[in-house]
Structure formats: structure tokens, C-alpha cells
Design a protein around this motif. Structure first.
Motif, PDB file in Angstrom:
ATOM      1  N   UNK A 147       0.866  -1.189   0.000  1.00  0.00           N
ATOM      2  CA  UNK A 147       0.000   0.000   0.000  1.00  0.00           C
ATOM      3  C   UNK A 147       0.895   1.229   0.000  1.00  0.00           C
ATOM      4  N   UNK A 148       0.750   2.060  -1.029  1.00  0.00           N
ATOM      5  CA  UNK A 148       1.574   3.261  -1.171  1.00  0.00           C
ATOM      6  C   UNK A 148       3.072   2.938  -1.113  1.00  0.00           C
ATOM      7  N   UNK A 149       3.432   1.790  -1.660  1.00  0.00           N
ATOM      8  CA  UNK A 149       4.833   1.403  -1.702  1.00  0.00           C
ATOM      9  C   UNK A 149       5.355   0.743  -0.443  1.00  0.00           C
ATOM     10  N   UNK A 150       4.526   0.633   0.610  1.00  0.00           N
ATOM     11  CA  UNK A 150       4.935   0.012   1.865  1.00  0.00           C
ATOM     12  C   UNK A 150       4.605  -1.475   1.813  1.00  0.00           C
ATOM     13  N   UNK A 151       5.606  -2.310   2.055  1.00  0.00           N
ATOM     14  CA  UNK A 151       5.472  -3.761   1.871  1.00  0.00           C
ATOM     15  C   UNK A 151       5.132  -4.453   3.189  1.00  0.00           C
TER      16      UNK A 151
END
Length: 783
Positions: free
Chosen positions: A479-483
């Protein structure tokens, strides 16, 4: 008086008739004379016409076999078999210039280019200023041309810098022209390429004032060989071929490249791009794009479908570069150098720039693709940097997605592929079409043999594996680049075989390392969470360290269990197959004992028979033979030894030669001398040749069969052994082997071993892996 008057009228009429006759008779030669005398003043070039016919009464003008020469040259720029033009003299009296008809029959035009300079530049300079100063005349001349036609034209284009040589023929053009009170011209044209297949038909309308256009074009199997000529400037080597089909309706404005709307079908067929015509780096059967409404200026990209059939891409690593860098230069230096020359024109780069302009706002625009599919794909990877070649294919690869819509929250994409020689992979991706850094992914890689990676384990540790199955699975939420992800690696039953001794490899104590990383179920089983962001992910290796700790302090208690598993598996394997090391024809002590045991079994049971199926890893065996023969040739040359004096000690020395030894590579270069041989493998192959390798390969297999048969001949049991023809396979174990099929009942020891291994597999800790335990070597490998 009347008689004199009549005579005067008669004489006058006679004189007028004579004058008109003389005018008709001589005006054409006079016109031809004046044309050829004042041609350079008129257009700056010489004009040669075989005949000129001018009828001042009808306004009909006809030129036959007319040539316009190049600027200050005797080469032909434009030739026309017949040019006819019809003027309306009546309308000239009313201040109008009207050409009722302009027809060019069989024109042949030659366009030459040097960098950005064309051979018609002088004509542009000549006519860029109007011949008449319109400010000095009170009335505006009304010019119209009501019919234009070109019949069977042929247009040649030559670019001398690259160079490029292309032409089209059977060019036919027809238009009702343009009248003085209208800004739009409409027409149709068609042509075929001068070389290759195809046909183009087009209808158009163009506003000469605003430069707005509307066109419909149909293209059928158009050969794109012109691309291949421009490609030579961008690459060190390579070939290209493809054809194009299209049925498009486009409208826009020449003043603005983005001001275009396109609808219809575009399809590229039989695309091949690679080292040569037989060695592709990329190809596909077709790419089909069905456009509903594509309009960059309106930020709208609507597609009914985008489908690709049989796409292929090959990536290869060489000792110094990869296949893309050898073609395009390091970091694409060949392309960069051409792009940096603003005075130079390359069609491929211009197409790429235009496509970039059309697509640069794609993700900021509204886009929709009803159906996206890739079918029967193949991604091939070859690594020649190792002590032996590593090769794998993702094949057949497929990808499918429906209803890709920017207004949707998620788009589901499914990837499926086989992994050659063994294995399969699946990726389920659910991605936010508005943000590629927002997605969910579930992936799985299954049934991959550990032996497949022997080129790496041999190069970095000197130890190959002949047993083990790899499985990798994971679940990602980004989500939004957060893994946030879970990843599970399992290597079931890995087993290290005999160390390979040569100077091509590094050494690491892989058997010792395995004793630490394998758990008490004889598996490497790790959970590896990954967090952080896509640009800087964090790998959490806590589970790895915990397992290492358990293996050191807990696993010794299960040693008896693991030994039972290993011994039982070996008992099964030894009863069903005989494994050969690469290039070896002699049986090892363990193999000798096994063959003697079978021979005794047949001697005790004379009614029993066995069938031997030789499963030979031909590709890898020939690779080993190739390197050996090339190093042998180098060794004989460097030591000045005759082939007849070559000893067993010399053979051992040959095996120790490092293929990356500078002296050996210099020997290969001097004996091959081909800039398109990028790998040691290719150079060795050129040096030795296929006939020599084939002969050595047959000799090796004959020795193996003879040595194997000798153990049965000594006990007179050979008649109970049936040896089938060799099968070329890629074995799961990574090694050639003889598969043994017992025609009668299985030996009791083998049946007992089967029962024992089933019992061990059902008990902890192996029970949790179910039927995912490594396939047994008696299973037929995939060819």
C-alpha cells in the motif's frame, strides 16, 4: 469594290488560317525550345523532354518522356513517361487560373538524403518566395485544380550516411483537387513496397490552411524491411524483420503531434529481432491492438483488446557483457551517440519519440483495456559466465487481465508459466490502476529441481547436487509502496554429490553448510518476511538464524532418523538406476558393487530379465566434452606434445585448466577470429566443430555400454539384459543414468525399501510436506 472587299476578306482569312496553322505547327517546338532554354532560370535545373505538344485553343499540354535532372548534375531526379495538363483559357479571361486535369503517367522520383539535407533543397529555396508580389496587384488570382492523377508511380529513397535504400512502386493517386474558394483537398492513393510483400490503401482529406486532416488507411502484410536498414546504425550487428497490418481511422492536425484521434486495428506480424536470421533475441507471432478511441490531447486511451501471441525474449550473460550490450553498446552507447546528433535522422528513433509523445500522459489519462492477453510466451535466460552453462526457459508463459479500467479500484492479472526443464510458477496480481505501488500479490514456484542450479553451485562451491526440490511461495500486500509480505522457501531433500576438481571453480564446504541449514526432516524450510518500501526493502532473517540454532543443538538427536531416510532413498535409487558422472565411462566402486549384485540376481533367476533405458543428458555431456577437447588442443599446442604421446597424466592436467585462463582465451581468439563469438563456449565450438564432439559423444556412450555389459558377460547373464536405444533427456538429477526396468517381480530388497520410505515419509517431520517430497529417480524425466 465588292469583289475587292471579298478578296480582302478571303486573303485575310487565308492569312489568319495560315498563321493559326503555323501557330499550331510551331508553338509546340517553340515551347519545347523555350522550356529547355529557360529551365534553369525557371526552376534552377535542366529539363529534358522528348516531345512537347501545346494546343492554345483547347488548353491541352502534353509532355512525353520528360526528365528533370539533379541540381548541377546529369543524374535524373524525376522522370515522367507522360505528363498531360489541361488549362481553361476561357476562365483566364475572368482572372481565374483553372487546371481541369493534371495526369502523370509512370513518374519515377529519386529522393536522396545526406544527414538532414535532401536533394530537393534547392527547389525549396527557389520557390519559398512567391514569383509574384501580391502586394503589387489589386486583384487576387483565383487558382483551382479540379483533377489530379498519378498512375503507376515509383518513388525511390536513398540515405547515404547510414545507408538506406528503399522504394515503393505501383503508386496510384487520385484527387478531385482544390478550388480557389475551398481550403480542403481530398483524395486516395495506394502503393506496394518495391521489395517484399504488402499493399497500402489510403483515403484522406487535408485542410491546407489549418493543416487539419482526416484519413482512413488499410495496410496488408506490409514488409518492414526498411527498419532493418536504420537498425544497422544503432547496433553493432543484428537483423530485423516483420510485417504490418492495419485498418485505422485517424484525424488530427499536423501542427500538434498530440492532436490526434485513432480508431481501428493495428497488428504487427512475424516479428524477429536478433543476432542473425536464425538466432532471435526477441520475436512474436503477432501483436494485435484494437483501438476504440485513442486521443492523447483529450487524455483518453480506450482499447478493446491488446493481445500478444508467442512472444519470445532471450537474455544472455557473457564473460564481459550481456547480449544487449554487445548489440547496442555498453549502456546503449550506440543509440545515445545517434540521439546526440541533432543533424542526423533515424526513422527508428523518430518513431520511438512519437510513440513516447503519444503515451507520455497515459497513466495521467483515463485508460481502459477490455481484454489484455499474452499467450504461449517464452522467456529464455542463458548464463555463460560460469564454469558450465546455465539455461532455463519460462515456457509456456501466459498472462491475462480483463476490464483494466482506471476507474476501477483493482485490476486482476494472472501469470502462469512452466519452468524448463522442470517446474511451474503462478502469480496472481491485483493492482490499483491509478497507482502501481498499490497491489496485492500471491505467487508460487513449485517442483524445481535443485540440480538445475548446479552451474552456480559448482562454480561457487565445486559441489553439484543430484537430489532436491525447490518450492517458493509468498503473499504480498503493498500500500503506497509500503510492503507487508510473507515468503516461504522450501528445499526438500537436498543432497550434495562428488566434488568437481578444476580451476574453473571456487571452493566452499557445501556438505558442511548443508548440515547446518537442513532441518531434522532433511529440508531447508525458512519463512522470510519482507517489509519496508519497494525502493528499500528489509529482509527479516530471524527464522533462518533460529533454524540454524536448532540444527546445531536439536538436530543431532534426530540423526538416526535422517540416516535411515538417506540410506533407504539410496537403496531405492541404486536398485532402479545407475548414475554416470559427466564424461566418465568407468563405474565407481559403488556402481560396480551394484551391477555385480544385479548380475548375481539374474544368475540366481535365469528366467528373469531386465531392460536398460539409457537416459543421457546429451546437451550437458557434449558441453563437458567440448571444453575438454578445446583445452586439450590448447594443451597440446602450448606443450608441443603429439597426440599419440598424450597420457593419462596429461588428461588430468587438461581437466585442471581454467577456461578463463588468459592464455587459453588468447589461444581461442587467435584460432577463431570472429567478433560475433561472444562466449568461451561459442569459441570452443568453432574451434572443435560439431563432428568431433559428436564422435567423442558416441565413443563415450559406447564405452559406458561396454563397461556395463562386461559385468554380465563374465557371469553369462548378458542374454537376460536388453539395452534400449539412447534417449536424449534432461534428467531431474542433472546427471545421465541407466534406468532399470525389472520385467518380472521386483527384488525383495527394493520392495522392502519402498515400504520403509513410505513409512518414513508419513512420520514427522516429513509428513508435513505430503506428496511434495522429491520425485524419485526412477520416474521418467522430461525430454
Amino acid at each position: 469594290m465588292k469583289i475587292k472587299f471579298r478578296k480582302s476578306i478571303i486573303y485575310t482569312l487565308i492569312i489568319i488560317t495560315i498563321l493559326l496553322t503555323l501557330l499550331i505547327v510551331f508553338i509546340s517546338p517553340i515551347a519545347k525550345y523555350l522550356l529547355e532554354k529557360y529551365d534553369t532560370k525557371l526552376i534552377g535545373r535542366e529539363i529534358l523532354a522528348e516531345t512537347v505538344y501545346l494546343n492554345p485553343f483547347t488548353g491541352y499540354i502534353h509532355f512525353q518522356n520528360t526528365n528533370i535532372l539533379e541540381f548541377k548534375s546529369d543524374s535524373i531526379f524525376l522522370s515522367i513517361n507522360d505528363l498531360s495538363l489541361k488549362l481553361s483559357f476561357r476562365k483566364l479571361l475572368t482572372g481565374k487560373i483553372e487546371i481541369n486535369s493534371l495526369i502523370l503517367d509512370s513518374p519515377r522520383l529519386m529522393i536522396l538524403q545526406n544527414d538532414m539535407k535532401f536533394n530537393f533543397r534547392d527547389l525549396i529555396e527557389k520557390f519559398k518566395k512567391p514569383l509574384i508580389d501580391t502586394n503589387q496587384i489589386k486583384t487576387k488570382t483565383k487558382f483551382s485544380i479540379t483533377h489530379i492523377e498519378i498512375i503507376n508511380g515509383e518513388f525511390h529513397f536513398k540515405e547515404n550516411t547510414i545507408p538506406v535504400n528503399y522504394f515503393i512502386k505501383k503508386f496510384n493517386f487520385r484527387s478531385e483537387g482544390k478550388t480557389w474558394d475551398k481550403d480542403t483537398i481530398k483524395g486516395t492513393f495506394s502503393f506496394v513496397p518495391g521489395i517484399g510483400t504488402g499493399k497500402v490503401n489510403c483515403s484522406f482529406s487535408l485542410n491546407l490552411t489549418t493543416l487539419a486532416y482526416d484519413t482512413k488507411i488499410q495496410i496488408s502484410q506490409l514488409d518492414l524491411n526498411i527498419i532493418n536498414q536504420y537498425l544497422k546504425e544503432l547496433t553493432n550487428y543484428g537483423t530485423f524483420r516483420a510485417t504490418l497490418d492495419a485498418d485505422l481511422h485517424a484525424n488530427g492536425n499536423f501542427e500538434d503531434q498530440e492532436e490526434i484521434t485513432i480508431k481501428g486495428k493495428l497488428q504487427a506480424n512475424d516479428f524477429h529481432f536478433g543476432k542473425n536470421e536464425k538466432d532471435d533475441y526477441a520475436s512474436f507471432k503477432y501483436v494485435n491492438i484494437q483501438m476504440v478511441d485513442v486521443s492523447p490531447a483529450k487524455h483518453k486511451y480506450l482499447f478493446d483488446s491488446v493481445s500478444v501471441l508467442q512472444p519470445f525474449f532471450k537474455y544472455e550473460r557473457y564473460e564481459n557483457r550481456d547480449n544487449l550490450e554487445t548489440m547496442f553498446g555498453k549502456h546503449g552507447s550506440k543509440i545515445i551517440s545517434v540521439e546526440g546528433n541533432s543533424s542526423h535522422y533515424n526513422l527508428i528513433l523518430e518513431i520511438a519519440k512519437y510513440v513516447k509523445i503519444l503515451a507520455r500522459n497515459f497513466f495521467q489519462s483515463y485508460y481502459k483495456i477490455n481484454h489484455l492477453a499474452i499467450k504461449e510466451g517464452n522467456l529464455e535466460f542463458n548464463d555463460f559466465t560460469l564454469s558450465e552453462v546455465f539455461s532455463t526457459d519460462l515456457k509456456p508463459l501466459s498472462m491475462q487481465a480483463d476490464s483494466i479500467d482506471k476507474d476501477h479500484q483493482k485490476v486482476d492479472v494472472l501469470f502462469k508459466t512452466g519452468i524448463k526443464p522442470f517446474g511451474a510458477a503462478t502469480i496472481n496480481l491485483s493492482i490499483n490502476p491509478k497507482d502501481s505501488a498499490d497491489f496485492d500479490m500471491v505467487y508460487s514456484f513449485e517442483k524445481i529441481p535443485a540440480s538445475m542450479f548446479n552451474p552456480y553451485t559448482i562454480s561457487y562451491t565445486s559441489f553439484p547436487l543430484d537430489h532436491g526440490t525447490i518450492e517458493v511461495k509468498g503473499n504480498w500486500n503493498v500500500v503506497n509502496g509500503i510492503i507487508k509480505s510473507d515468503n516461504h522457501l522450501i528445499l526438500l531433500d537436498p543432497r550434495v554429490t562428488k566434488k568437481i576438481k578444476n580451476k574453473d571453480t571456487n571452493w566452499l564446504p557445501l556438505p558442511l553448510i548443508m548440515s547446518f541449514v537442513r532441518d531434522y526432516g532433511n529440508a531447508i524450510d525458512y519463512e522470510i518476511p519482507i517489509t519496508g518500501n519497494l525502493k528499500n526493502p528489509s529482509f527479516h532473517l530471524g527464522d533462518v538464524f533460529v533454524d540454524l540454532f536448532k540444527n546445531i543443538f536439536i538436530k543431532p538427536a534426530t540423526t538416526t532418523y535422517r540416516i535411515k531416510v538417506k540410506e533407504t532413498e539410496k537403496e531405492i535409487e541404486k536398485s532402479l538406476m545407475l548414475q554416470w558422472q559427466m564424461m566418465e565411462a568407468e563405474l565407481r566402486p559403488e556402481g560396480k558393487h551394484f551391477v555385480e549384485k544385479i548380475s548375481n540376481y539374474l544368475s540366481d533367476n535365469p528366467e528373469y530379465k531386465i531392460i536398460i533405458y539409457p537416459h543421457i543428458y546429451e546437451k550437458k555431456e557434449k558441453e563437458y566434452l567440448l571444453y575438454y577437447e578445446a583445452k586439450k588442443k590448447y594443451y597440446l599446442s602450448s606443450k608441443d606434445i603429439k597426440t599419440s604421446l598424450f597420457s593419462l597424466k596429461d588428461s588430468e592436467n587438461v581437466n585442471k585448466i581454467n577456461t578463463k585462463d588468459p592464455a587459453f582465451q588468447k589461444f581461442l581468439d587467435s584460432n577463431t577470429n570472429d567478433s560475433l563469438l561472444f562466449t568461451i563456449y561459442d569459441k570452443c565450438y568453432r574451434l572443435i566443430g560439431s563432428k568431433k564432439i559428436e564422435a567423442e559423444y558416441k565413443k563415450l556412450n559406447k564405452k559406458r555400454e561396454d563397461n556395463f555389459s562386461s559385468y554380465f558377460s563374465s557371469k553369462e547373464t548378458l542374454k537376460q539384459v536388453i539395452i534400449k536405444p539412447i534417449e536424449n533427456v534432461i534428467p531431474y538429477s542433472g546427471f545421465s543414468f541407466y534406468k532399470i526396468d525389472y520385467q518380472n517381480e521386483l527384488p525383495k530388497s527394493l520392495l522392502k525399501a519402498y515400504e520403509k520410505i513410505n513409512e518414513l515419509n508419513r512420520s514427522e517431520p516429513r509428513a508435513k510436506y505430503g506428496d511434495r517430497n522429491t520425485p524419485k529417480k526412477n520416474e521418467l524425466p522430461v525430454k
